[in-house]
Design a protein around this motif. Structure first.
Motif, PDB file in Angstrom:
ATOM      1  N   VAL A  63       0.849  -1.203   0.000  1.00  0.00           N
ATOM      2  CA  VAL A  63       0.000   0.000   0.000  1.00  0.00           C
ATOM      3  C   VAL A  63       0.884   1.252   0.000  1.00  0.00           C
ATOM      4  CG1 VAL A  63      -1.680   1.350   1.326  1.00  0.00           C
ATOM      5  CG2 VAL A  63      -1.995  -1.121   1.067  1.00  0.00           C
ATOM      6  N   SER A 110      -4.056  -1.287  -3.265  1.00  0.00           N
ATOM      7  CA  SER A 110      -4.931  -0.287  -2.644  1.00  0.00           C
ATOM      8  C   SER A 110      -5.232  -0.699  -1.196  1.00  0.00           C
ATOM      9  CB  SER A 110      -6.250  -0.174  -3.423  1.00  0.00           C
ATOM     10  OG  SER A 110      -7.033  -1.335  -3.240  1.00  0.00           O
ATOM     11  N   GLN A 111      -5.715   0.231  -0.416  1.00  0.00           N
ATOM     12  CA  GLN A 111      -6.117  -0.084   0.955  1.00  0.00           C
ATOM     13  C   GLN A 111      -7.242  -1.116   0.949  1.00  0.00           C
ATOM     14  OE1 GLN A 111      -7.051   3.635   2.840  1.00  0.00           O
ATOM     15  NE2 GLN A 111      -4.902   4.197   3.081  1.00  0.00           N
ATOM     16  N   GLU A 112      -8.143  -0.997  -0.005  1.00  0.00           N
ATOM     17  CA  GLU A 112      -9.249  -1.953  -0.104  1.00  0.00           C
ATOM     18  C   GLU A 112      -8.735  -3.361  -0.394  1.00  0.00           C
ATOM     19  OE1 GLU A 112      -9.143   1.013  -1.751  1.00  0.00           O
ATOM     20  OE2 GLU A 112     -10.539   2.070  -0.436  1.00  0.00           O
TER      21      GLU A 112
END
Length: 84
Positions: free
Chosen positions: A37, A43-45
């Protein structure tokens, strides 16, 4: 959302410090996801989804082990009763 790599790294270090104060020890997989990240390759997701998938996999393994232990305990109890 934090946009620069330096800002992401600082946020990560602060979050880790906070969790370590609470006594948590992050896994190597979690730290690798965090690094991805920070680097911008995940991504954070995606990192959250990966953590959730690992937790669900561990829960599944633990549930199966628990069920196997319960089954074994029942079998042993039945065997003991049949010997009496």
């Amino acid at each position: 959302m934090i946009t620069t790599k330096a800002a992401r790294r600082l946020a990560h270090e602060q979050a880790l410090a906070s969790t370590r104060i609470e006594g948590h020890r992050p896994s190597a997989e979690f730290l690798a996801d965090c690094e991805a990240v920070i680097e911008g390759s995940m991504s954070q997701e995606q990192a959250r989804a990966a953590s959730l998938a690992r937790a669900q996999a561990r829960d599944s393994v633990a549930s199966k082990a628990s069920a196997n232990n319960e089954s074994r305990d029942i079998d042993q109890s039945s065997e003991i009763r049949s010997r009496r």
